[in-house]
Design a protein around this motif. Structure first.
Motif, PDB file in Angstrom:
ATOM      1  N   LEU A   1       9.795  79.722  79.557  1.00  0.00           N
ATOM      2  CA  LEU A   1       8.350  79.821  79.696  1.00  0.00           C
ATOM      3  C   LEU A   1       7.958  81.290  79.664  1.00  0.00           C
ATOM      4  N   ILE A   2       7.069  81.636  78.754  1.00  0.00           N
ATOM      5  CA  ILE A   2       6.543  82.989  78.621  1.00  0.00           C
ATOM      6  C   ILE A   2       5.122  82.976  79.180  1.00  0.00           C
ATOM      7  N   TYR A   3       4.861  83.844  80.142  1.00  0.00           N
ATOM      8  CA  TYR A   3       3.524  83.965  80.731  1.00  0.00           C
ATOM      9  C   TYR A   3       2.933  85.288  80.273  1.00  0.00           C
ATOM     10  N   ILE A   4       1.707  85.248  79.752  1.00  0.00           N
ATOM     11  CA  ILE A   4       1.026  86.438  79.262  1.00  0.00           C
ATOM     12  C   ILE A   4      -0.304  86.575  79.990  1.00  0.00           C
ATOM     13  N   SER A   5      -0.513  87.734  80.618  1.00  0.00           N
ATOM     14  CA  SER A   5      -1.791  88.026  81.260  1.00  0.00           C
ATOM     15  C   SER A   5      -2.017  89.524  81.226  1.00  0.00           C
ATOM     16  N   MET A   6      -3.207  89.909  80.834  1.00  0.00           N
ATOM     17  CA  MET A   6      -3.553  91.327  80.804  1.00  0.00           C
ATOM     18  C   MET A   6      -4.510  91.681  81.942  1.00  0.00           C
ATOM     19  N   GLY A   7      -4.476  90.906  83.010  1.00  0.00           N
ATOM     20  CA  GLY A   7      -5.242  91.217  84.203  1.00  0.00           C
ATOM     21  C   GLY A   7      -6.659  90.701  84.161  1.00  0.00           C
ATOM     22  N   THR A   8      -7.451  91.155  85.137  1.00  0.00           N
ATOM     23  CA  THR A   8      -8.809  90.640  85.294  1.00  0.00           C
ATOM     24  C   THR A   8      -9.899  91.640  84.922  1.00  0.00           C
ATOM     25  N   VAL A   9      -9.529  92.877  84.590  1.00  0.00           N
ATOM     26  CA  VAL A   9     -10.554  93.896  84.315  1.00  0.00           C
ATOM     27  C   VAL A   9     -10.592  94.268  82.832  1.00  0.00           C
ATOM     28  N   ASN A  10      -9.498  94.772  82.288  1.00  0.00           N
ATOM     29  CA  ASN A  10      -9.442  95.249  80.895  1.00  0.00           C
ATOM     30  C   ASN A  10      -8.792  94.190  80.001  1.00  0.00           C
ATOM     31  N   ASN A  11      -9.398  93.018  79.928  1.00  0.00           N
ATOM     32  CA  ASN A  11      -8.740  91.932  79.199  1.00  0.00           C
ATOM     33  C   ASN A  11      -9.529  91.437  77.987  1.00  0.00           C
ATOM     34  N   ASP A  12     -10.462  92.214  77.501  1.00  0.00           N
ATOM     35  CA  ASP A  12     -11.200  91.849  76.290  1.00  0.00           C
ATOM     36  C   ASP A  12     -10.344  92.281  75.098  1.00  0.00           C
ATOM     37  N   MET A  13      -9.303  91.475  74.826  1.00  0.00           N
ATOM     38  CA  MET A  13      -8.246  91.894  73.900  1.00  0.00           C
ATOM     39  C   MET A  13      -7.918  90.813  72.867  1.00  0.00           C
ATOM     40  N   MET A  14      -8.942  90.246  72.244  1.00  0.00           N
ATOM     41  CA  MET A  14      -8.710  89.149  71.304  1.00  0.00           C
ATOM     42  C   MET A  14      -7.693  89.498  70.212  1.00  0.00           C
ATOM     43  N   LEU A  91       3.060  96.234  79.260  1.00  0.00           N
ATOM     44  CA  LEU A  91       2.049  96.761  78.340  1.00  0.00           C
ATOM     45  C   LEU A  91       0.934  97.426  79.146  1.00  0.00           C
ATOM     46  N   PRO A  92       1.189  98.607  79.693  1.00  0.00           N
ATOM     47  CA  PRO A  92       0.202  99.255  80.570  1.00  0.00           C
ATOM     48  C   PRO A  92      -1.057  99.668  79.818  1.00  0.00           C
ATOM     49  N   GLN A  93      -2.182  99.614  80.537  1.00  0.00           N
ATOM     50  CA  GLN A  93      -3.472  99.973  79.963  1.00  0.00           C
ATOM     51  C   GLN A  93      -4.053 101.240  80.594  1.00  0.00           C
ATOM     52  N   THR A  94      -3.619 101.591  81.808  1.00  0.00           N
ATOM     53  CA  THR A  94      -4.185 102.731  82.531  1.00  0.00           C
ATOM     54  C   THR A  94      -3.061 103.662  82.992  1.00  0.00           C
ATOM     55  N   THR A  95      -3.439 104.827  83.480  1.00  0.00           N
ATOM     56  CA  THR A  95      -2.463 105.798  83.969  1.00  0.00           C
ATOM     57  C   THR A  95      -1.635 105.216  85.103  1.00  0.00           C
ATOM     58  N   GLU A  96      -2.286 104.579  86.067  1.00  0.00           N
ATOM     59  CA  GLU A  96      -1.573 103.973  87.194  1.00  0.00           C
ATOM     60  C   GLU A  96      -0.578 102.922  86.700  1.00  0.00           C
ATOM     61  N   GLN A  97      -0.990 102.140  85.722  1.00  0.00           N
ATOM     62  CA  GLN A  97      -0.115 101.095  85.186  1.00  0.00           C
ATOM     63  C   GLN A  97       1.068 101.706  84.427  1.00  0.00           C
ATOM     64  N   ARG A  98       0.881 102.853  83.810  1.00  0.00           N
ATOM     65  CA  ARG A  98       1.998 103.539  83.153  1.00  0.00           C
ATOM     66  C   ARG A  98       3.035 103.986  84.186  1.00  0.00           C
ATOM     67  N   GLY A  99       2.575 104.389  85.362  1.00  0.00           N
ATOM     68  CA  GLY A  99       3.495 104.746  86.438  1.00  0.00           C
ATOM     69  C   GLY A  99       4.283 103.544  86.927  1.00  0.00           C
ATOM     70  N   VAL A 100       3.612 102.406  87.067  1.00  0.00           N
ATOM     71  CA  VAL A 100       4.286 101.160  87.464  1.00  0.00           C
ATOM     72  C   VAL A 100       5.322 100.782  86.405  1.00  0.00           C
TER      73      VAL A 100
END
Length: 165
Positions: A1-14, A91-100
């Motif tokens: 099972l592959i789960y894909i989610s780009m979060g709740t804020v920056n997810n306008d990614m059609m 697949l980080p979108q922000t600076t903080e996410q790049r650190g994670v």
């Protein structure tokens, strides 16, 4: 099972979501995508049998069954994934996410593809699934999370320090 989610804020990614569908449509993977409210489910059209798209899902319930999580690398999502021992494609979108992302890669529990193309995403998923080291690293992190005493342990430590100081 592959789960894909780009979060709740920056997810306008059609375009990204469509690349995922294109890359995963002819695979044996079952795919669950959580896309938020910024895109319309109807805009996906007819989906392949192995892919389900939802505005929102019970992330904990999905992670309890997932084999890999394709994530935007928000701290909450990554922590939940690792708590359940699920390795990540990052697949980080922000600076903080790049650190994670850097920390998860350093610990060996995930892989960051070179880009967000369907072919790179599929290659990263296949690598994580084929190499048991990713799941083992996620499992070690899960065990460490479960050993933590949590809020009560933190409060007890604070009281202990206050009493001896």
């Amino acid at each position: 099972l592959i789960y894909i989610s780009m979060g709740t804020v920056n997810n306008d990614m059609m375009p990204f979501y469509k690349a995922c569908i294109s890359a995963l449509r002819d695979t044996d993977y079952q795919v669950i995508m959580s896309v938020g409210n910024l895109v319309s489910i109807e805009d996906f059209g007819e989906l392949p049998e192995n892919i389900s798209v939802y505005s929102h899902v019970d992330q904990i319930a999905v992670l309890k069954k997932a084999d890999v999580f394709v994530s935007h690398c928000g701290m909450n999502s990554v922590s939940e994934s690792l708590y359940y021992g699920v390795p990540l494609v990052l697949l980080p979108q922000t600076t903080e996410q790049r650190g994670v992302t850097a920390q998860v890669c350093r610990l060996g529990a995930g892989l960051a593809p070179k880009d967000t193309s369907g072919s790179s995403l599929l290659a990263a998923i296949q690598t994580v699934l084929a190499n048991p080291g990713y799941r083992e690293a996620a499992g070690r992190i899960s065990e460490s999370f479960r050993r933590c005493p949590g809020a009560k342990g933190a409060a007890d430590k604070i009281l202990q320090v206050c009493e001896t100081g």
